[in-house]
Design a protein around this motif. Structure first.
Motif, PDB file in Angstrom:
ATOM      1  N   TYR A 251     149.861  25.674  11.826  1.00 39.06           N
ATOM      2  CA  TYR A 251     150.957  25.751  10.859  1.00 39.06           C
ATOM      3  C   TYR A 251     152.071  24.784  11.261  1.00 39.06           C
ATOM      4  CZ  TYR A 251     148.796  29.914   8.819  1.00 39.06           C
ATOM      5  OH  TYR A 251     147.937  30.776   8.188  1.00 39.06           O
ATOM      6  N   LYS A 252     152.316  24.696  12.572  1.00 39.40           N
ATOM      7  CA  LYS A 252     153.407  23.822  13.046  1.00 39.40           C
ATOM      8  C   LYS A 252     153.152  22.362  12.667  1.00 39.40           C
ATOM      9  CE  LYS A 252     156.228  22.409  16.956  1.00 39.40           C
ATOM     10  NZ  LYS A 252     156.428  21.140  16.298  1.00 39.40           N
ATOM     11  N   ASP A 256     155.629  20.199  10.401  1.00 40.84           N
ATOM     12  CA  ASP A 256     156.227  18.936  10.852  1.00 40.84           C
ATOM     13  C   ASP A 256     155.873  17.759   9.945  1.00 40.84           C
ATOM     14  OD1 ASP A 256     157.240  20.385  12.921  1.00 40.84           O
ATOM     15  OD2 ASP A 256     155.793  19.673  14.426  1.00 40.84           O
ATOM     16  N   MET A 257     154.749  17.872   9.257  1.00 39.57           N
ATOM     17  CA  MET A 257     154.321  16.790   8.366  1.00 39.57           C
ATOM     18  C   MET A 257     155.353  16.555   7.259  1.00 39.57           C
ATOM     19  SD  MET A 257     150.406  16.709   7.048  1.00 39.57           S
ATOM     20  CE  MET A 257     150.553  17.336   5.399  1.00 39.57           C
ATOM     21  N   GLY A 258     155.974  17.633   6.804  1.00 41.65           N
ATOM     22  CA  GLY A 258     157.016  17.517   5.776  1.00 41.65           C
ATOM     23  C   GLY A 258     156.436  17.313   4.383  1.00 41.65           C
ATOM     24  N   VAL A 259     157.300  17.499   3.391  1.00 41.66           N
ATOM     25  CA  VAL A 259     156.914  17.292   1.988  1.00 41.66           C
ATOM     26  C   VAL A 259     158.123  16.720   1.250  1.00 41.66           C
ATOM     27  CG1 VAL A 259     157.422  19.741   1.468  1.00 41.66           C
ATOM     28  CG2 VAL A 259     156.026  18.425  -0.108  1.00 41.66           C
ATOM     29  N   SER A 260     157.884  15.777   0.353  1.00 42.97           N
ATOM     30  CA  SER A 260     158.967  15.175  -0.431  1.00 42.97           C
ATOM     31  C   SER A 260     158.664  15.358  -1.906  1.00 42.97           C
ATOM     32  CB  SER A 260     159.064  13.672  -0.144  1.00 42.97           C
ATOM     33  OG  SER A 260     159.435  13.446   1.195  1.00 42.97           O
ATOM     34  N   VAL A 261     159.690  15.707  -2.676  1.00 43.60           N
ATOM     35  CA  VAL A 261     159.486  15.862  -4.122  1.00 43.60           C
ATOM     36  C   VAL A 261     160.469  14.988  -4.887  1.00 43.60           C
ATOM     37  CG1 VAL A 261     158.660  18.237  -3.849  1.00 43.60           C
ATOM     38  CG2 VAL A 261     161.049  17.851  -4.427  1.00 43.60           C
ATOM     39  N   GLY A 262     160.002  14.484  -6.027  1.00 45.36           N
ATOM     40  CA  GLY A 262     160.848  13.655  -6.873  1.00 45.36           C
ATOM     41  C   GLY A 262     160.860  14.187  -8.291  1.00 45.36           C
ATOM     42  N   HIS A 263     161.389  13.380  -9.217  1.00 43.12           N
ATOM     43  CA  HIS A 263     161.461  13.861 -10.592  1.00 43.12           C
ATOM     44  C   HIS A 263     160.081  13.821 -11.263  1.00 43.12           C
ATOM     45  CE1 HIS A 263     162.365   9.467 -11.257  1.00 43.12           C
ATOM     46  NE2 HIS A 263     161.309   9.672 -11.979  1.00 43.12           N
ATOM     47  N   ASN A 264     159.987  14.436 -12.412  1.00 43.56           N
ATOM     48  CA  ASN A 264     158.747  14.481 -13.210  1.00 43.56           C
ATOM     49  C   ASN A 264     157.593  15.210 -12.520  1.00 43.56           C
ATOM     50  OD1 ASN A 264     159.863  13.011 -15.352  1.00 43.56           O
ATOM     51  ND2 ASN A 264     159.381  11.061 -14.375  1.00 43.56           N
ATOM     52  N   GLY A 265     157.893  15.969 -11.453  1.00 50.14           N
ATOM     53  CA  GLY A 265     156.845  16.735 -10.773  1.00 50.14           C
ATOM     54  C   GLY A 265     156.113  15.970  -9.688  1.00 50.14           C
ATOM     55  N   HIS A 266     156.508  14.707  -9.427  1.00 48.02           N
ATOM     56  CA  HIS A 266     155.803  13.922  -8.402  1.00 48.02           C
ATOM     57  C   HIS A 266     156.183  14.419  -7.005  1.00 48.02           C
ATOM     58  CE1 HIS A 266     155.139  11.588 -11.880  1.00 48.02           C
ATOM     59  NE2 HIS A 266     156.171  10.764 -11.788  1.00 48.02           N
TER      60      HIS A 266
END
Ligand code: FES
Length: 440
Positions: A251-252, A256-266
């Motif tokens: 899980y760690k 640590d990998m992280g996640v990024s979100v932008g507009h339009n659901g991307h």
């Protein structure tokens, strides 16, 4: 049942959505109308139509379409695959090469830019507008744009251009292209195309769900671990185990990998690290990169290591492994997924071989990993069809561990932020329709 805009809004809460979003055939039809037929949908890569007359067929939502390279001008067109006589599909195969499209029914013929050029036995149309000189009888063009070789089409003439639609998430496409020593990609290695007996959103939801791999893929990871434990000392582990074992990461590691979100659901998971980070070096690849980019730029390119990027709703890419998956909904409980692999031009052949090995191991119908996901999707489809529990949760790490990075929001890797972001986009599409609010 009829869905009002108000009704649809009540189905998406900040941290949960209503189960029927996945199961109601009427909502599915609304999704086709308001999402797949209203926004940018991926149709293909320009290398798939490399030569004049090359074409590829697909559905954009429910509408059959053709992507074709003009046999004269060399431009790429996206056209409705529908004869203007009585409506038959003029291109019947999934791909090919044609000087012109001749309808199989009465023989009306169209150039590769859609212009009508022939109809047999023309007599009998006096006093009508049926004539090869009538531009209304050309195959209808669909708005299309090409982002660095990735061709998207949009059945709606309004709205942002393609770059505006992709936003900062386009950097995942940029990075995949930059990983080519020659700065160019081409589709190679065929397609894996197969049907999933589930709603299209389960596949998309799952891409950035980093809380499932260590559970859903546990058995394959256990087998992989046992193989590695038994390896005699000094024996190099197989490429297969190198690809499979990260699916059993902690899980760690996914946090640590992280996640990024932008507009339009991307959105994308990964950043500097991902499940692709620990692959061994392919001999000759770094040399080819250094020769074209220099050491510093090469390091910069390869320091970006993303897992899955979603271009909501139709395209997902794995930049670090050079594969894409395309989402083609068929019905409320049926979805076709296509996996395509890329050759990095200028890279050793072993790069493409690893990409194809990855797709066979992880994405194919006989995959050791994807089959686990498919089992989960089918169980979700069947489970949510019951009324036992009305809501689907997506509350993990709500409003926590988030910061801005450019125009995207970054969060801890096991956050449900990607799901929340997708359903916000879903809601915006579904409630922004100019059509009648009530659907009979
Ligand atoms: Fe195409 Fe008649 S339907 S020629």
């Amino acid at each position: 049942m009829s869905y009002s805009i108000e009704h649809i809004k009540n189905m998406v809460h900040p941290t949960k959505i209503h189960r029927t979003i996945y199961t109601d055939p009427e909502l599915y039809q609304l999704e086709m109308e308001r999402i797949f037929e209203k926004t940018w949908i991926y149709v293909g890569h320009e290398s798939q139509v490399a030569n004049p007359g090359d074409y590829l067929t697909m559905n954009i939502g429910r509408r059959p379409a053709i992507m074709v390279r003009d046999s004269k001008s060399n431009e790429i067109h996206v056209l409705h695959n529908q004869c203007t006589h009585r409506g038959a599909k003029v291109a019947g195969k999934t791909c090919g090469n044609a000087r012109a499209f001749r309808c199989c029914y009465h023989g009306w013929t169209f150039k590769t830019d859609g212009k009508i050029i022939g109809m047999p036995h023309k007599t009998g149309y006096d006093g009508t507008d049926i004539s090869v000189d009538n531009p209304d009888l050309n195959l209808k063009a669909i708005r299309s744009e090409n982002y660095r070789g990735f061709v998207f089409a949009n059945l709606c003439d309004d709205g942002p251009d393609l770059e505006g639609f992709l936003g900062d998430a386009a950097t995942s496409i940029d990075n995949m292209i930059d990983r080519s020593p020659d700065g160019e990609l081409e589709i190679a290695g065929g397609v894996l195309r197969y049907r999933h007996k589930c709603n299209w959103k389960f596949f998309v939801d799952n891409l950035n769900d980093t809380m499932h791999p260590m559970v859903t893929h546990q058995s394959v990871d256990d087998a992989c671990q046992a193989y590695m434990d038994e390896l005699p000392e000094g024996v190099t582990r197989s490429k297969e185990s190198e690809i499979i074992s990260p699916f059993g990461s902690s899980y760690k590691m996914f946090d640590d990998m992280g996640v990024s979100v932008g507009h339009n659901g991307h959105a994308y998971t990964g950043g500097k690290t991902s499940i692709h980070s620990s692959y061994s070096e392919i001999p000759g690849y770094l040399d080819a990169m250094h020769a074209n980019y220099g050491v510093e730029k090469t390091e910069e390119i390869l320091s970006i290591n993303r897992h899955n990027t979603i271009y909501y709703p139709s395209l997902t890419i794995k930049g670090a492994i050079q594969a894409i998956r395309i989402v083609r909904p068929i019905a409320v409980d049926e979805t076709e997924i296509e996996t395509w692999t890329f050759r990095l031009k200028g890279a050793p052949d072993k790069m493409l071989q690893r990409t194809m090995l990855y797709s066979r191991l992880i994405n194919s119908p006989s995959s050791m990993v994807g089959a686990d996901d498919l089992e989960a999707y089918v169980r979700l489809q069947e489970g949510l069809s019951s009324g036992g529990s009305e809501w689907v949760d997506m509350s993990r790490f709500v409003d926590r561990e988030q910061h801005k990075e450019g125009n995207m929001i970054r969060a801890i890797g096991t956050s449900d932020i990607s799901l929340r972001n997708q359903y916000q986009a879903w809601l915006e599409y579904m409630s922004a329709s100019k059509d009648e609010q009530e659907v009979a």
